[in-house]
Design an enzyme around this catalytic site. Structure first.
Site: not given
Ligand SMILES: NC(=O)c1ccc[n+]([C@@H]2O[C@H](COP(=O)([O-])OP(=O)(O)OC[C@H]3O[C@@H](n4cnc5c(N)ncnc54)[C@H](OP(=O)(O)O)[C@@H]3O)[C@@H](O)[C@H]2O)c1
Length: 305
Positions: A15, A19, A21, A158
């Protein structure tokens, strides 16, 4: 002893972005089901709660690094438990800004967005595919969004990245299905993670701002502030549904063909349905015009698929 391709055998999951979410929730839920995890993050110090457990390995990984780095990371990961059964391309972030502004001075922010949300996941998939093709088995999940279904004003970077991801993955699925590899896009509504928190999302606004867009940007930023921490979706529930899809349990237990797109969240259902209906209505209105551009006579080519 169950063989590793049986739906009863413990799986090995890889995965990205653990870190926070969804990533962190995936690790906890997978462990609770008795599977093994290779949890990766740009900085693994935030994953100390999972250290020192036999069924977890931690790896540092930035998905925007070179193909060679990603290949090495996957080789190392395979050596931990001898296999990778499931890849979750989870890492990603939100870049906002009006499309005219975002690339006005340089393309770098938009490229960074695509590197993280599109090319990174595709490159990592490319690194793991030889292993899955050889085993004729595996599942790959990509985290998509309602942003791939509705381009939102000021949310273009995005949205563009998630639209591109969906198009790429739709083709990929058709190419690798015959190798026994399952591919799914989780089309997520708004879920309560930190993704919209000011410290996580990035704005394309800076010295390049154009005053005409000030109002639209302000409305959008206010909406994000209001939505942050009040999103309707529970990430733990979404993770459980995705795990069920991979394990062929729960809702899809009796289904041979699970859809490419797993829609999660009531808001996602409404938006996907609205957009499909809008497209059908638009098509209806212009069908005659669209058909008027063919050469006369019946089509002789194979159907476009
Ligand atoms: N939450 C929502 O409503 C939602 C809706 C649709 C889709 N998504 C998708 O779900 C996925 C997870 O998002 P989340 O909601 O859990 O957000 P989040 O809490 O901001 O988590 C995003 C994660 O991605 C990591 N990341 C970003 N850029 C990276 C890179 N270059 N290399 C490795 N890790 C990287 C971040 O790590 P760092 O801590 O190092 O920044 C963080 O662990 C994303 O793809 C997002 O687009 C989320």
């Amino acid at each position: 002893m169950p063989d590793s391709t049986s739906h009863l055998a413990p799986r090995v999951w890889f995965i990205t972005g653990c870190s926070s979410g969804f990533g962190k929730s995936f690790v906890s839920s997978i462990l609770a089901r008795g599977d093994r995890v290779i949890a990766t993050a740009r900085k693994i110090d935030g994953l100390s709660e999972f250290a020192d457990r036999d069924n977890v390995k931690l790896l540092e990984l930035d998905i925007t690094h070179s193909q060679n780095c990603l290949n090495e990371c996957i080789l190392k990961a395979i050596n931990f438990f001898g296999q990778i059964d499931v890849l979750i391309n989870n890492a990603g972030y939100v870049l906002t800004g009006p499309m005219e502004e975002i690339s006005r001075i340089s393309q770098s922010q938009l490229l960074d967005q695509f590197n993280a949300n599109v090319f990174g996941p595709l490159n990592l998939t490319r690194a793991v595919l030889p292993h899955m093709r050889e085993r004729r088995s595996g599942t790959i999940i990509f985290m998509s969004s309602i942003a791939a279904w509705r381009g939102v004003s000021v949310g273009g970077p995005y949205s563009a990245s998630k639209f591109a991801l969906e198009g790429s993955v739709e083709s990929l699925q058709k190419e690798i299905a015959s190798f026994g590899i399952n591919v799914h896009l989780a089309v997520l509504g708004q879920f309560r993670t930190d993704i919209l928190a000011a410290h996580r999302r990035q704005s394309g606004r800076g010295t390049n701002s154009i005053r005409d867009y000030d109002d639209a940007v302000e409305i959008f930023q206010n909406r994000l502030e209001e939505t942050n921490k009040k999103q309707p979706g529970d990430p733990l529930q979404a993770v459980e549904r995705i795990l069920d899809v991979v394990h062929r349990r729960g809702y899809f237990a009796d289904h041979m063909d699970i859809p490419l797109r797993i829609v999660l969240g009531s808001d996602a259902v409404d938006i996907v349905r609205d957009e499909c209906q809008k497209m059908l209505d638009d098509l209806e209105r212009q069908e005659q015009l669209a058909r008027s551009t063919d050469y006369p006579g019946p089509a002789e080519l194979q159907k476009y698929q």
